[in-house]
Scaffold this motif. Structure first.
Motif, short mmCIF file in Angstrom:
data_model
loop_
_atom_site.label_atom_id
_atom_site.label_comp_id
_atom_site.label_asym_id
_atom_site.label_seq_id
_atom_site.Cartn_x
_atom_site.Cartn_y
_atom_site.Cartn_z
N ASN A 110 50.73 27.70 35.16
CA ASN A 110 50.27 28.27 33.90
C ASN A 110 50.03 27.11 32.93
N THR A 111 48.80 26.96 32.47
CA THR A 111 48.44 25.80 31.66
C THR A 111 49.02 25.84 30.25
N LYS A 112 49.50 26.99 29.81
CA LYS A 112 50.17 27.07 28.51
C LYS A 112 51.63 26.65 28.60
N LEU A 113 52.18 26.76 29.81
CA LEU A 113 53.60 26.46 30.00
C LEU A 113 53.85 25.10 30.63
N VAL A 114 52.84 24.59 31.31
CA VAL A 114 52.99 23.31 32.01
C VAL A 114 51.77 22.44 31.71
N LYS A 115 52.00 21.21 31.29
CA LYS A 115 50.91 20.27 31.09
C LYS A 115 50.42 19.76 32.44
N ALA A 116 49.13 19.43 32.51
CA ALA A 116 48.53 18.99 33.78
C ALA A 116 49.28 17.81 34.38
N PHE A 169 41.18 31.67 41.07
CA PHE A 169 39.79 31.48 40.67
C PHE A 169 39.35 32.55 39.68
N LEU A 170 39.55 33.82 40.06
CA LEU A 170 39.05 34.92 39.25
C LEU A 170 39.75 34.99 37.90
N LEU A 171 41.04 34.74 37.89
CA LEU A 171 41.78 34.74 36.63
C LEU A 171 41.31 33.61 35.71
N LYS A 172 41.17 32.42 36.27
CA LYS A 172 40.71 31.28 35.48
C LYS A 172 39.32 31.52 34.92
N GLU A 173 38.43 32.06 35.74
CA GLU A 173 37.06 32.30 35.32
C GLU A 173 36.95 33.42 34.28
N SER A 174 38.00 34.23 34.18
CA SER A 174 38.02 35.27 33.14
C SER A 174 38.75 34.80 31.88
N GLY A 175 39.16 33.52 31.87
CA GLY A 175 39.77 32.95 30.68
C GLY A 175 41.28 32.90 30.68
N GLN A 176 41.92 33.23 31.81
CA GLN A 176 43.37 33.19 31.87
C GLN A 176 43.87 31.76 32.06
N LEU A 232 36.61 34.47 47.28
CA LEU A 232 37.01 34.04 48.61
C LEU A 232 36.06 32.97 49.15
N ARG A 233 36.39 32.46 50.32
CA ARG A 233 35.55 31.47 50.99
C ARG A 233 34.77 32.16 52.11
N SER A 234 33.50 31.83 52.23
CA SER A 234 32.69 32.33 53.33
C SER A 234 32.60 31.27 54.42
N LEU A 235 32.58 31.74 55.67
CA LEU A 235 32.45 30.85 56.82
C LEU A 235 31.02 30.83 57.36
N HIS A 236 30.12 31.51 56.66
CA HIS A 236 28.70 31.57 57.02
C HIS A 236 28.06 30.24 56.61
N ALA A 237 27.44 29.55 57.55
CA ALA A 237 26.93 28.20 57.30
C ALA A 237 25.84 28.16 56.24
N GLN A 238 25.13 29.26 56.02
CA GLN A 238 24.02 29.25 55.08
C GLN A 238 24.37 29.85 53.71
N VAL A 239 25.62 30.23 53.53
CA VAL A 239 26.04 30.81 52.25
C VAL A 239 26.70 29.72 51.41
N LYS A 240 26.20 29.53 50.20
CA LYS A 240 26.67 28.43 49.35
C LYS A 240 27.93 28.82 48.58
N GLU A 241 28.77 27.82 48.33
CA GLU A 241 29.96 28.04 47.53
C GLU A 241 29.58 28.14 46.06
N LYS A 242 30.43 28.77 45.27
CA LYS A 242 30.15 28.96 43.86
C LYS A 242 30.39 27.66 43.10
N PRO A 243 29.44 27.23 42.27
CA PRO A 243 29.64 26.02 41.46
C PRO A 243 30.88 26.13 40.58
N GLY A 244 31.57 25.02 40.42
CA GLY A 244 32.77 25.01 39.59
C GLY A 244 34.05 25.18 40.37
N ARG A 245 33.95 25.65 41.60
CA ARG A 245 35.12 25.76 42.46
C ARG A 245 35.15 24.56 43.41
N LYS A 246 36.32 24.06 43.66
CA LYS A 246 36.43 22.88 44.51
C LYS A 246 35.92 23.19 45.91
#
Length: 355
Positions: free
Chosen positions: A160-166, A250-257, A309-323
């Protein structure tokens, strides 16, 4: 928290003894059947059946989006989603088959060893969707064609970024054993969650049971589902999670949590959730159509965007911003090893954590 119901061993014994017909009688295949595409004939046959029943451990919101997209695309073929934790999915199917009840068409589990068990019992139908044959690596699909990796995720740490510094956040699993984290950690249970069972197997193999023995002294908050730790983290009920679902973070962070993922130095558990069709499926054509759709770029985009989630389909791209997955040190998945040690892992975990 004490688990109710039958053990995996009980389920296998009863289903083998009581299931009728030829469901368990088919010999093991030597190779996968030819790949099959979605054809007008398959669509028409599925429409006559009118529905497909999908038992799944994927998040309900994601399952319903996939179901809705499928229904819209194929003229009203319904998807009845039956969602619960992976271990409960496994128990339910075992109990149904032991009573000669064949209600499920397609199954998805976050514990790939479940699919191995059903395959060994001769319960799964060899069926290879066209996209699986063309765009999935051999290690992400069964060589005999009975299942493939519909979705994948990781079980990382997070804070939790409010409780723990990076700069103060733990960088490894072993750093969770520092006394400063006592009473500040949340984690999920391998007796309920297939994701956590797989993660625990990989952790024990790579790090050892000593880690869990010492973690149990840290006064952790024990929850059931792998989806629970990220939620507790975002609410500030705990500062750090020891395991859980990457996709919820991912989903929580992207919603501002205020949550941030940690990919531990030792490696991050990698979990593949396969889909398979049952031989005794009551809606066999709708099952084939749905299985084929689940591995299409369209459905896989929902898995990524709506599910995190992660896709294992070789032609499906990952979402930008996620490692990118390629940039993460992963623990090796081994469904067969997890299957062999499943009951031992759950029993020892319960003994260590008294839950």
């Amino acid at each position: 928290m004490r688990r109710q119901g039958l053990s995996r061993r009980d389920i296998l014994r009863s289903s083998t003894a009581l299931a009728l017909g030829t469901v368990f009688a088919s010999p093991v295949r030597a190779e996968a059947p030819p790949a099959e595409a979605i054809t007008p004939q398959l669509i028409e046959a599925a429409k006559k059946e009118g529905k497909v029943v999908w038992y799944t451990a994927i998040d309900l919101a994601v399952a319903e989006k996939i179901a809705g997209s499928f229904k819209e695309k194929f003229g009203g073929v319904e998807v009845r989603v039956e969602r619960t934790g992976a271990e409960r999915v496994f128990q339910r199917i075992g109990q149904e088959y032991a009573s000669n009840v064949h209600a499920v068409d397609v199954v998805n589990s976050s514990d790939a060893s479940h699919l191995l068990t059903w395959k060994k019992q001769g319960m799964l139908l060899p069926y290879v969707p066209e996209d699986v044959a063309k765009h999935y690596k051999p290690e992400h699909r069964d060589a005999d064609g009975t299942y493939a990796g519909f979705r994948a995720t990781l079980s990382p740490m997070a804070y939790n970024t409010k409780l723990v510094k990076a700069e103060a956040a733990p960088a490894s699993f072993k750093e969770l054993l520092d006394p400063k984290w006592k009473g500040k950690i949340v984690k999920a249970h391998p007796g309920y969650s297939g994701t956590i069972l797989t993660a625990t197997f990989e952790m024990v193999r790579d790090i050892g049971w000593d880690f869990y023995e010492n973690l149990a002294k840290q006064n952790i908050m024990q929850v059931q589902s792998a989806t629970d730790p990220p939620k507790k983290l975002s609410l500030g009920e705990r500062s750090v999670m020891a395991d859980g679902t990457e996709y919820n973070v991912f989903l929580l962070k992207e919603s501002g949590q205020p949550v941030e993922t940690i990919y531990p130095a030792e490696g991050t558990p990698f979990i593949i959730g396969p889909n398979g069709i049952f031989k005794a499926a009551p809606n066999p054509n709708a099952a084939k159509l749905f299985q084929n759709y689940c591995f299409s770029p369209e459905a896989q985009a929902i898995v990524i965007e709506a599910g995190g989630l992660r896709s294992l389909h070789a032609q499906v791209k990952e979402k930008p911003g996620r490692k990118p997955l390629a940039d993460i040190k992963l623990m090796r998945e081994d469904a067969e090893g997890a299957e062999k040690q499943s009951e031992q892992i759950k029993a020892r975990y319960q003994k260590i954590f008294h839950v």
